[in-house]
Scaffold this motif. Structure first.
Motif, short mmCIF file in Angstrom:
data_model
loop_
_atom_site.label_atom_id
_atom_site.label_comp_id
_atom_site.label_asym_id
_atom_site.label_seq_id
_atom_site.Cartn_x
_atom_site.Cartn_y
_atom_site.Cartn_z
N TYR A 1 0.85 -1.11 0.01
CA TYR A 1 -0.12 -0.16 0.17
C TYR A 1 0.75 1.18 0.00
O TYR A 1 1.69 1.36 0.64
CB TYR A 1 -0.79 0.07 1.29
N ALA B 1 -4.05 10.43 -1.83
CA ALA B 1 -4.21 9.35 -2.85
C ALA B 1 -3.70 8.15 -2.01
O ALA B 1 -2.78 8.26 -1.36
CB ALA B 1 -3.49 9.71 -4.17
N SER C 1 -2.91 3.68 -2.99
CA SER C 1 -3.01 2.30 -3.88
C SER C 1 -2.53 1.20 -3.41
O SER C 1 -1.63 1.33 -2.56
CB SER C 1 -2.30 2.98 -5.19
N ILE D 1 -8.50 1.90 -11.55
CA ILE D 1 -7.92 3.38 -11.09
C ILE D 1 -8.92 4.31 -11.76
O ILE D 1 -8.85 4.51 -13.15
CB ILE D 1 -6.50 3.63 -11.90
N ASP E 1 -5.21 -1.70 -7.41
CA ASP E 1 -6.33 -0.75 -7.00
C ASP E 1 -6.01 0.38 -6.55
O ASP E 1 -5.36 0.47 -5.67
CB ASP E 1 -7.08 -1.40 -6.00
N ASN E 2 -6.59 1.54 -7.21
CA ASN E 2 -6.18 2.89 -6.47
C ASN E 2 -7.46 3.12 -5.63
O ASN E 2 -8.80 3.07 -6.29
CB ASN E 2 -6.32 4.02 -7.62
N GLY F 1 -7.94 8.96 -4.13
CA GLY F 1 -7.33 10.02 -4.81
C GLY F 1 -8.25 10.90 -5.46
O GLY F 1 -9.02 10.54 -6.35
N GLN G 1 -2.67 9.76 -7.89
CA GLN G 1 -3.00 8.57 -8.36
C GLN G 1 -2.18 7.57 -8.93
O GLN G 1 -1.76 6.48 -8.62
CB GLN G 1 -4.58 8.59 -9.12
N THR H 1 0.89 6.83 -6.88
CA THR H 1 0.87 5.82 -5.58
C THR H 1 0.94 4.34 -6.49
O THR H 1 1.20 3.38 -5.87
CB THR H 1 -0.38 5.96 -4.99
N VAL H 2 0.28 4.32 -7.58
CA VAL H 2 0.02 2.89 -8.39
C VAL H 2 1.61 2.39 -8.67
O VAL H 2 1.93 1.37 -8.31
CB VAL H 2 -0.66 3.01 -9.63
#
Ligand code: MN
Length: 214
Positions: A114, A120, A122, A138, A171-172, A175, A181, A184-185
């Motif tokens: 995570y 945000a 993800s 996302i 999975d986002n 955000g 977004q 973080t992914v």
């Protein structure tokens, strides 16, 4: 070394006596010319040149947070758009990871992370299963980030998954800002991949599958 001293070696160092997992792949088509060189047991240094600034920023997250040394040179048909370039970098990076990871002996195989960035958050879960599979959710709040079409995020990861032979769940969860977004992914992907690639001190000589191969 005593048994107790051995027990204190962190999993990430347990493979220190093994050669670094490296690969170099060139992929040339009428649409793109891609060259990828990597060291999965690196320290996060990168040289990235795809012609798409935000994409370079995301690839830098993979290197930095995955502790992967990563050189990527891409010359694509950007006069059309970024689609072929981003997809083909995903494909070539996937081929390089598959080549570098070898028989997967002694690695953890599964990894998850995570990663937050301000508002945000993800989550990415990976299985170095040998089977391509991508589930991605996302809900981007913008169609583009600094000229990078956010739809290409899916093309990148699909290309990677198909050629690295991994199962990937992205999975986002939260955000508002699309840059956050995406970042973080990519950071969570890097952290999850790093965990999966790390050596398991308790099973250094085992292929982590009841099938005996991955
Ligand atoms: Mn950023």
């Amino acid at each position: 070394m005593t048994q107790n001293a051995l027990m204190e070696v962190p999993g990430s160092l347990a493979g220190a006596s093994r050669p670094p997992r490296t690969a170099e792949v060139a992929r040339n088509t009428a649409e793109t010319r891609i060259h990828v060189k990597l060291n999965l047991d690196g320290s996060g240094h990168s040289r990235l040149s795809t012609g798409i600034g935000f994409f370079d920023h995301m690839l830098d997250q993979i290197a930095r947070h995955g502790l992967i040394d990563l050189d990527i040179e891409a010359e694509g048909d950007l006069h059309i758009d970024g689609h072929h370039t981003v997809e083909d970098v995903g494909i070539t990076l996937g081929q390089a990871v598959l080549k570098a990871v070898g028989d997967k002996k002694g690695i953890r195989r599964y990894g998850h992370a995570y990663v937050p960035l301000d508002e945000a958050l993800s989550r990415v879960v990976i299985d170095l299963s040998g089977r391509p599979g991508l589930t991605m959710n996302i809900p981007f709040t913008s169609g583009s980030i600094g000229g990078f079409d956010t739809q290409l995020t899916h093309e990148f990861f699909q290309g990677f998954v198909n050629h690295a032979g991994v199962t990937l769940h992205i999975d986002n969860l939260k955000g508002d800002n699309a840059h956050h977004q995406a970042e973080t992914v990519f950071k969570a992907f890097a952290r999850a991949l790093r965990s999966a690639l790390e050596y398991d001190l308790r099973a250094l000589d085992a292929i982590p599958s009841t099938k005996g191969s991955l």
